[in-house]
Structure formats: structure tokens, C-alpha cells
Design a protein around this motif. Structure first.
Motif, PDB file in Angstrom:
ATOM      1  N   LYS A  51      22.794 100.005  20.108  1.00  0.00           N
ATOM      2  CA  LYS A  51      23.946 101.218  19.873  1.00  0.00           C
ATOM      3  C   LYS A  51      22.943 102.546  20.237  1.00  0.00           C
ATOM      4  O   LYS A  51      23.647 103.281  20.961  1.00  0.00           O
ATOM      5  N   LYS A  52      21.894 102.382  20.302  1.00  0.00           N
ATOM      6  CA  LYS A  52      21.173 103.706  20.287  1.00  0.00           C
ATOM      7  C   LYS A  52      19.819 103.746  21.841  1.00  0.00           C
ATOM      8  O   LYS A  52      19.375 102.888  21.131  1.00  0.00           O
ATOM      9  N   PRO A  53      19.300 104.429  22.335  1.00  0.00           N
ATOM     10  CA  PRO A  53      18.255 104.472  23.320  1.00  0.00           C
ATOM     11  C   PRO A  53      17.265 104.804  22.678  1.00  0.00           C
ATOM     12  O   PRO A  53      16.823 105.385  21.718  1.00  0.00           O
ATOM     13  N   ASN A  54      15.972 104.566  23.101  1.00  0.00           N
ATOM     14  CA  ASN A  54      14.859 104.485  22.125  1.00  0.00           C
ATOM     15  C   ASN A  54      14.313 105.726  23.383  1.00  0.00           C
ATOM     16  O   ASN A  54      13.181 106.247  23.161  1.00  0.00           O
ATOM     17  N   ALA A  55      14.861 106.613  24.824  1.00  0.00           N
ATOM     18  CA  ALA A  55      13.773 107.419  25.260  1.00  0.00           C
ATOM     19  C   ALA A  55      14.667 108.253  25.925  1.00  0.00           C
ATOM     20  O   ALA A  55      16.007 108.366  26.288  1.00  0.00           O
ATOM     21  N   ILE A  56      14.251 109.168  26.525  1.00  0.00           N
ATOM     22  CA  ILE A  56      15.409 110.522  27.501  1.00  0.00           C
ATOM     23  C   ILE A  56      14.248 110.429  28.811  1.00  0.00           C
ATOM     24  O   ILE A  56      13.068 110.876  28.914  1.00  0.00           O
ATOM     25  N   ARG A  72      18.357 106.895  27.701  1.00  0.00           N
ATOM     26  CA  ARG A  72      17.377 105.277  28.574  1.00  0.00           C
ATOM     27  C   ARG A  72      17.755 104.515  27.310  1.00  0.00           C
ATOM     28  O   ARG A  72      16.448 105.035  25.946  1.00  0.00           O
ATOM     29  N   HIS A  73      18.187 103.661  27.175  1.00  0.00           N
ATOM     30  CA  HIS A  73      18.070 102.324  26.925  1.00  0.00           C
ATOM     31  C   HIS A  73      16.030 102.048  26.036  1.00  0.00           C
ATOM     32  O   HIS A  73      16.053 101.698  25.448  1.00  0.00           O
ATOM     33  N   ASP A  74      15.615 101.707  26.996  1.00  0.00           N
ATOM     34  CA  ASP A  74      14.364 101.452  26.896  1.00  0.00           C
ATOM     35  C   ASP A  74      13.309 102.458  27.731  1.00  0.00           C
ATOM     36  O   ASP A  74      13.546 103.607  28.256  1.00  0.00           O
ATOM     37  N   PRO A  75      12.420 102.886  27.203  1.00  0.00           N
ATOM     38  CA  PRO A  75      10.924 103.823  27.652  1.00  0.00           C
ATOM     39  C   PRO A  75      10.745 103.580  28.789  1.00  0.00           C
ATOM     40  O   PRO A  75      10.720 102.404  29.820  1.00  0.00           O
ATOM     41  N   THR A  89      10.258 108.498  31.579  1.00  0.00           N
ATOM     42  CA  THR A  89      11.179 109.390  30.180  1.00  0.00           C
ATOM     43  C   THR A  89       9.926 109.138  28.665  1.00  0.00           C
ATOM     44  O   THR A  89       8.535 109.161  29.361  1.00  0.00           O
ATOM     45  N   VAL A  90       9.839 109.900  27.957  1.00  0.00           N
ATOM     46  CA  VAL A  90      10.098 110.192  26.943  1.00  0.00           C
ATOM     47  C   VAL A  90       9.820 109.590  25.463  1.00  0.00           C
ATOM     48  O   VAL A  90      11.564 109.528  25.409  1.00  0.00           O
ATOM     49  N   PRO A  91       9.472 109.616  24.636  1.00  0.00           N
ATOM     50  CA  PRO A  91       9.766 108.802  23.303  1.00  0.00           C
ATOM     51  C   PRO A  91      11.120 109.489  22.870  1.00  0.00           C
ATOM     52  O   PRO A  91      11.752 110.638  23.076  1.00  0.00           O
TER      53      PRO A  91
END
Length: 509
Positions: free
Chosen positions: A374-379, A345-348, A352-354
Motif C-alpha cells: 500500500k505505501k512506498p518506502n522512499a521518495i 517509490r515503492h523500493d529504495p 531516493t531517500v527514506p
């Protein structure tokens, strides 16, 4: 096509043999496919580097039986022949070269013809053979023939700039090497291993390779082959990552090494230079125990070029604790992002978690979240991703890969629990993290560890055995550390990143 009319041997020109062959290299380089050169590990040796390699041989008198594997256009053989003819008294030169690339073989034959003419000029007998076949298969065949008592070619001088290419565990090359009792995962270590095995006792080997073999578990068996019963006599490193192969896109740090087979180990001559044609290289004699620490079972090779570095090696190498002594470990981040794309996920968000990447490292801290295209902040946290998470808390992270522009090899960041109210957190695979048996670290202890890893003296020590831009968890495990009490005391004295303070605190240890 190469215009051979422009590359001819001049009478009384033995002293310019290498320069003449270098013209062939320059022209042949243009014929290679740029798209596949990197894939094949094809980086031919310029004249300046060839001179350095040939200059490391100790004795080129008498009968010379030369092995040049991955010979390219023959630059190294030419340098060896030129030095032998100019500085020694060879009686006969037998040159054996292996080269698979058809586009280079014609130039290789021409180079050896020039060597023949130079030998004739010096009244030295000459024989040569170009083997347009796979060196690994050929070498294994020779070794097995020797085991069966068959007569084979013998070699007393080996000079190599082997191809630089990783090879898969199930590859033909790995299977061939296993058949003669060696396990290694790169073409360059395959070539050097086999060349050393083919040498007669007292034979000399000189090779230029990436420096990556000096550390890491992947090269344990290769280091065993190099160091067991042989004399690692000389090492030469270049201060610049790109200057050994000027004109080629080589990003590895290169090292040249000289080994005498089945000779008692003595002191090691260590030379460092800005580039291959540096007129004033720095030369230092080191005790072998300084180069290969007898207490390190992995036998990492430390290349210490001056007394200041020797002092650093002594100070950091004498730190009292291992990670095991401290009750902690270092691991690689568990989340491999491309394998779990649907969960990124791009944003929290609430579900999601960091997910911490190297992009979250800022001035020694972990900053979260950050704006990135380029990279997400969360999963997403679900049954699939939960096993890749660790409890939220305090951890020290390092980047696994640093760019060639970065001034530091070890880049450590402090992750603290207050960055998120999530119960767990994910660390991406391009990071390493320090933990206590999978659990968070105590804050002051973690801060002390963070300070220690970010000090310049530790970074300089790490570079003595790590010759590439990758920092693996294994590398962090073999470092030595202060005591837990010392780290806690350090952690209690700092609040934010301050390089000058960090260096002073660690220096006072």
C-alpha cells in the motif's frame, strides 16, 4: 413511513414518556439516508443517554423555557420534560426545538404532542414551537435583535445533541458565528456556543458532544466561551468509545457537560460510566484547577475520574520542562504523499531517500525498509522534494493517528541515522517528529525522550485531555518533560524497547 398507531401516549404514562419517544427514534433512524448521515453528523440520542443528560439539570421548578437545537425526534426534550414532571414542580413549559431534516420533523411534532399530553396529565401549562430552519442563522438573528433592543424569546434551559461536522473557514456558518464574535470550526461547537449565548443568566446548558474540544488550538475560542464567567459544573464521560450511541457508527469519545451561565465556578462533578445505562457510575468531585490547569494558557480540560488519575496528573503535570526549556520542538512530518505522487517509490534506489510512514513503527523502533503493497518506502530526491526533507540523524517520531484498536494513544518510535546512508530523510505527514531547531537530536537524549513518551503513565496523562485518536504536534508541545540531564541519564540505561523497563524508569522519576 412511521406507524404512529404503535407509538401512542398511555394514560398515567408520564413516567414512560422517554421510552415512547424512543420508539419514534428507532423508526425514524430507518428513514435517514445512511450515506449522508455521517456527512450531516446525524446521530440521534437513545433513551439511555437522554436520561443521563436530563438528569444533570439542577433545578426544573417554575417556568421552563427550553432550547433544543438539532432536536432530531425530540428525545432530549422528552427526557427533560419527563424529569421535570416527575421530580420537580414546573408551572409552565415552553419548548422550542430546531430541526432542519424534513424526515424528522413529523416525528418531532409527534414527540412534542406526547409531551403536551404528559404536561396536561400533570396539570402543567404547555407551549411548543418547532423551527424547521437553520439554528445557526436563527440564533444569530435573535442575538442581533437583542442588541437592537428588540423583544425576543428567552431561554433558561438548553439541552443539545448537536450535529458533529467540521465546517470550512469560508463557510456561511463560520461567517455567521464571527458576526457575533466567536471563531470555531465544528457544527457542534457552533450550536453549543449559540445556545449558551441565548441563555439568560443562571440558565443551565447540558450537551453531549465529541470530547475533541477539550484540547487543541482549534477549540481555544470555544473553550473561552464555555469557561469565561460560567460554571462548568458537571462532566460525564463514557469509558467505551461506542457505547453512548449504541447502534450508530460513532467513533468519537463523547462527553456530556453541564454549564450554568454567569455563575461563579465551583468544584466539578466528574462521572464516568461504562455506558449510558451503567447502574453504578463512578462519581468524583474535583477542584477546578485540577480540571483546567491555571498555568496552561490554552485552558485544556482534563477529565480525571479517580484519585489514581489525579496522582498521574500531578506527577506528569509537575515535570519541570517544556520543549522550549529543552531546546527542542515537535513538528508534523513535511511530506504529504498524495501531493507528490510522481516522486514516491515503492523500493529504495540510488536517487531516493527514506520516506517514513506509521507502517515503519515496529515495537518502539523505526524499521526500514518494510514490505508493503500500500505505501512506498522512499521518495525521489530532487529540487521539488528537497525542501520537504530534514538532515539524516537521530529523531523521536510519534504516530499522528492511532487506530481505535491500539491500546496506546502515544506511540513513539526511535529513528537512527544508521537506517540509511542518505544525507536527508523524509517524514510523512501522518507522523510527528522531535528535533533541535530542524536538526537531529543527540542520541542518549533522544533515547530518554523515547522512553518517556512510551511510558504508560505519560499515555494515561495524555488521555486526560485528548479525547480522540489524533496526536498533534501541539499536543506534544503542551506536555511537561523531565530535565535534559534526566532524559540523558534515562537514555544511557536502555538499548532496546522494553515496556516494563520503560515504565519502571519513568516511575522512578
Amino acid at each position: 413511513m412511521i406507524d404512529y398507531a404503535t407509538v401512542t401516549f398511555q394514560e398515567n404514562a408520564t413516567k414512560t414518556l422517554v421510552e415512547t419517544v424512543d420508539q419514534l427514534r428507532i423508526q425514524a433512524n430507518k428513514l435517514l439516508d445512511e450515506d449522508t448521515r455521517g456527512q450531516k453528523g446525524q446521530f440521534m440520542t437513545p433513551a439511555s443517554a437522554a436520561y443521563v443528560l436530563a438528569g444533570m439539570f439542577r433545578n426544573l421548578d417554575g417556568e421552563l423555557n427550553i432550547l433544543d437545537a438539532g432536536a432530531g425526534v425530540g428525545s432530549l426534550s422528552a427526557a427533560l420534560v419527563q424529569r421535570a414532571l416527575n421530580d420537580f414542580k414546573p408551572t409552565i413549559i415552553n419548548a422550542n426545538a430546531w430541526e432542519l431534516e424534513d424526515v424528522l420533523v413529523e416525528s418531532l411534532n409527534r414527540s412534542l404532542a406526547l409531551c403536551h399530553e404528559a404536561s396536561d396529565e400533570s396539570q402543567v401549562a404547555w407551549n411548543s414551537q418547532v423551527n424547521n430552519i437553520d439554528f445557526i442563522q436563527s440564533a444569530v438573528d435573535i442575538l442581533k435583535a437583542r442588541e437592537n433592543g428588540e423583544a425576543t424569546s428567552t431561554f433558561n434551559k438548553a439541552i443539545l445533541n448537536p450535529p458533529y461536522l467540521k465546517i470550512a473557514a469560508a463557510s456561511k456558518e463560520r461567517k455567521l458565528l464571527r458576526s457575533v464574535g466567536v471563531e470555531t470550526g465544528n457544527l457542534y461547537s457552533c450550536f453549543v456556543t449559540l445556545a449558551l449565548m441565548l441563555l439568560e443568566d443562571g440558565g443551565e446548558l447540558v450537551a453531549i458532544t465529541p470530547r475533541s474540544f477539550c484540547n487543541g488550538p482549534y477549540f481555544n475560542d470555544f473553550r473561552r466561551v464555555l469557561l469565561d464567567g460560567n460554571n462548568l459544573s458537571k462532566l460525564h464521560i463514557f469509558e467505551s468509545r461506542t457505547r453512548a450511541f449504541k447502534g450508530d457508527k460513532v467513533l468519537q469519545e463523547n462527553v456530556i457537560f453541564h454549564i450554568v451561565k454567569n455563575e461563579t465556578q465551583g468544584q466539578v462533578e466528574i462521572t464516568s460510566s461504562t455506558c449510558a445505562d451503567d447502574p453504578v457510575p463512578l462519581v468524583r468531585m474535583a477542584e477546578f484547577k485540577e480540571v483546567v490547569n491555571p498555568n496552561n494558557p490554552n485552558r485544556f480540560i482534563h477529565i480525571i475520574t479517580n484519585n489514581e488519575q489525579a496522582e498521574i496528573a500531578t506527577r506528569i503535570g509537575s515535570m519541570p520542562c517544556s520543549l522550549e526549556d529543552l531546546g527542542i520542538d515537535a513538528s508534523t512530518g513535511k511530506v504529504v504523499d498524495f501531493r507528490t505522487k510522481p516522486n514516491l517509490r515503492h523500493d529504495p534506489a540510488e536517487d531516493t531517500v527514506p520516506l517514513i510512514y506509521p507502517m515503519h513503527f515496529r515495537d518502539g523502533m523505526i524499521v526500514y525498509p518494510v514490505e508493503s503493497k500500500k505505501k512506498p518506502n522512499a521518495i525521489a530526491l530532487n529540487t521539488e522534494t528537497l525542501k520537504q526533507m530534514i538532515p539524516n540523524g537521530t529523531y523521536v517520531l510519534t504516530k499522528r493517528l492511532t487506530s481505535k484498536e491500539e491500546t496506546r494513544r502515544i506511540v513513539a518510535g526511535l529513528y537512527t541515522a544508521d537506517l540509511s546512508d542518505a544525507s536527508v530523510v523524509g517524514f510523512e505527514n501522518k507522523t510527528n517528529y522531535f528535533h533541535a531547531n530542524g536538526q537531529p537530536l543527540e542520541l542518549d537524549f533522544a533515547k530518554g525522550l523515547w522512553v518517556y513518551l512510551n511510558s504508560n503513565i505519560v499515555d494515561q496523562y495524555f488521555r486526560q485531555f485528548n479525547g480522540h485518536t489524533q496526536v498533534n504536534a501541539t499536543d506534544l508541545r503542551i506536555l511537561r518533560y523531565p530535565t535534559r540531564e534526566q532524559l540523558i541519564t534515562i537514555g544511557q540505561t536502555v538499548e532496546q524497547f522494553n515496556q516494563e523497563l520503560f515504565d519502571e524508569v519513568v516511575d522512578n522519576l
